[in-house]
Write an enzyme that holds these catalytic residues in place. Structure first.
Site, PDB file in Angstrom:
ATOM      1  N   GLY A  82       0.834  -1.195   0.000  1.00  0.00           N
ATOM      2  CA  GLY A  82       0.000   0.000   0.000  1.00  0.00           C
ATOM      3  C   GLY A  82       0.868   1.244   0.000  1.00  0.00           C
ATOM      4  O   GLY A  82       2.014   1.233  -0.469  1.00  0.00           O
TER       5      GLY A  82
ATOM      6  N   GLY B  19       4.395   0.883   1.813  1.00  0.00           N
ATOM      7  CA  GLY B  19       5.315   0.056   1.047  1.00  0.00           C
ATOM      8  C   GLY B  19       5.823   0.779  -0.189  1.00  0.00           C
ATOM      9  O   GLY B  19       7.022   0.745  -0.508  1.00  0.00           O
TER      10      GLY B  19
ATOM     11  N   LYS C  75       1.587  -2.450  14.341  1.00  0.00           N
ATOM     12  CA  LYS C  75       1.637  -2.470  15.802  1.00  0.00           C
ATOM     13  C   LYS C  75       1.287  -3.851  16.356  1.00  0.00           C
ATOM     14  O   LYS C  75       1.784  -4.227  17.418  1.00  0.00           O
ATOM     15  CB  LYS C  75       0.672  -1.429  16.378  1.00  0.00           C
ATOM     16  CG  LYS C  75       1.065   0.001  16.117  1.00  0.00           C
ATOM     17  CD  LYS C  75       0.134   0.986  16.802  1.00  0.00           C
ATOM     18  CE  LYS C  75      -1.237   1.029  16.160  1.00  0.00           C
ATOM     19  NZ  LYS C  75      -1.215   1.604  14.792  1.00  0.00           N
TER      20      LYS C  75
ATOM     21  N   GLU D 260      10.555  -0.157  14.426  1.00  0.00           N
ATOM     22  CA  GLU D 260      10.696   1.239  14.843  1.00  0.00           C
ATOM     23  C   GLU D 260       9.454   2.061  14.563  1.00  0.00           C
ATOM     24  O   GLU D 260       9.040   2.893  15.374  1.00  0.00           O
ATOM     25  CB  GLU D 260      11.902   1.867  14.130  1.00  0.00           C
ATOM     26  CG  GLU D 260      12.126   3.328  14.447  1.00  0.00           C
ATOM     27  CD  GLU D 260      12.387   3.583  15.913  1.00  0.00           C
ATOM     28  OE1 GLU D 260      11.518   4.183  16.578  1.00  0.00           O
ATOM     29  OE2 GLU D 260      13.447   3.165  16.401  1.00  0.00           O
TER      30      GLU D 260
ATOM     31  N   LYS E 159       0.448   1.313  21.429  1.00  0.00           N
ATOM     32  CA  LYS E 159       1.780   1.912  21.440  1.00  0.00           C
ATOM     33  C   LYS E 159       2.366   1.909  22.849  1.00  0.00           C
ATOM     34  O   LYS E 159       3.568   1.682  23.032  1.00  0.00           O
ATOM     35  CB  LYS E 159       1.714   3.333  20.883  1.00  0.00           C
ATOM     36  CG  LYS E 159       1.347   3.383  19.407  1.00  0.00           C
ATOM     37  CD  LYS E 159       1.120   4.795  18.916  1.00  0.00           C
ATOM     38  CE  LYS E 159       0.768   4.826  17.432  1.00  0.00           C
ATOM     39  NZ  LYS E 159       0.497   6.189  16.935  1.00  0.00           N
TER      40      LYS E 159
END
Length: 361
Positions: free
Chosen positions: A19, A22, A138, A162, A237
């Site tokens: 998408g 990428g 995530k 990261e 997160k």
């Protein structure tokens, strides 16, 4: 296995998912190829792409990035990539991981953050094959981080994530490297640009509903903004930060989570009158060997460095025993920024591989 070539090392890359993120990384690799080779001795080559909507293409000799991006932009499918005697099409994601000559898997699929799937399956398959993975998803890092790190290590692979916390702003790399040696006692962050933007606009007099509509019109918020405004995005997160930075296995489901729907216009204006601001904060604190994490709106003093972070910007504050409070701020979203976060991990994986090859520890 990485291959040595003239001027450095060749790294064959396969994309699982292709998408916006990428494609942004592919564009970065096209633009930065000479720089990566000159500065780091790294020669990247995209050999495969597999996307559930856009199809798949594989060429062990390497794909032409311009042709690849053009086929997606003009035809909406990587299978419009020009045919040749070495090009193969139709592989699914698992086949692309297992049966191609890729060394590094870029995992950027649409993934259920609660289950971590299908990204977890992709990661595990890659590690079992001794292939490294970088991802911005995530789910795997929040749901199964420790076991994935262990599986990667057992198979001599690298796992980079990261971009899962603050996109291209290195919220994980900074504490691991630059702040090494510190005992980080607490991490507090504004980790969702959408909610921070809404709260900033409410300070200007807009209602929550109007601020949300404006955020949606600018592309900060989805048509269904639930993950943002209810705090769920930040909760995952926070789990990643607890697990990776503070070294405590914390389930996202265990983290107290409250979004910003309860913050009214009157509350925002009253806080300003008091010399304070409302912020949606992730707070991860280590005390007496235990780690506790919360996600909730907090009214903070204007003197707090996080109070000055407005709009769609993200920020994170590390409370260190040696360095004191260290704050990092930057974009928490954006295609180019998120693509850059993947590049951070690719470079780091390459540098780690060089150390191991040379015997440096």
């Amino acid at each position: 296995m990485l291959t040595k070539v003239k001027g450095g090392v060749k790294l064959n890359i396969a994309f699982i998912g292709f998408g916006g993120v990428g494609q942004a990384l592919a564009q970065i690799l096209l633009e930065k190829n000479h720089h990566l080779n000159e500065k780091y001795g790294l020669n990247t080559k995209i050999v495969a792409v597999s996307d559930v909507m856009k199809g798949s293409v594989y060429d062990p000799e390497g794909l032409n990035i311009e042709d690849l991006l053009s086929s997606v932009k003009e035809k909406g499918s990587v299978e419009e990539y020009p045919d040749s005697s070495t090009v193969q099409k139709g592989l699914n994601s698992i086949q692309t991981i297992e049966d191609t000559n890729a060394d590094m898997i870029v995992e950027v699929t649409f993934t259920d953050v609660e289950t971590g799937q299908p990204a977890i399956d992709h990661c595990e398959t890659a590690f079992q094959k001794g292939k490294s993975v970088v991802t911005t998803n995530k789910g795997p890092a929040a749901v199964k981080l420790n076991s994935l790190l262990k599986l990667a290590e057992e198979n001599g692979a690298f796992f980079g994530f990261e971009g899962t916390v603050m996109s291209g702003t290195p919220a994980l790399r900074l504490p691991e490297t630059t702040l090494a040696g510190n005992d980080i006692r607490e991490v507090v962050g504004i980790l969702n640009g959408t909610t921070n933007y809404i709260l900033t606009e409410m300070e200007k007099g807009l209602s929550f509903e109007d601020s949300l509509k404006q955020a949606q019109s600018l592309g900060y918020a989805e048509a269904d903004p639930t993950n943002d405004v209810e705090g769920y995005d930040v909760r995952y997160k926070a789990a990643i930060l607890a697990n990776y930075v503070l070294g405590e296995e914390v389930s996202a489901k265990e983290i107290h989570c409250e979004g910003i729907r309860s913050v009214s216009q009157d509350m925002v204006q009253d806080a300003l009158d008091e010399g304070k601001r409302w912020k949606l904060l992730a707070r991860i604190k280590k005390e007496d060997g235990k780690v506790e994490a919360t996600v909730q709106p907090e009214k903070i003093e204007m003197t707090n460095p996080l109070a000055g972070v407005t709009g769609a910007t993200n920020a994170i504050l590390y409370d260190c025993d040696l360095a004191g409070p260290i704050m990092l701020t930057g974009a928490g979203a954006g295609l180019k920024e998120t693509g850059f976060s993947l590049l951070i991990d690719i470079i780091h994986a390459h540098l780690e591989s060089k150390k191991q090859t040379s015997g440096v520890r």
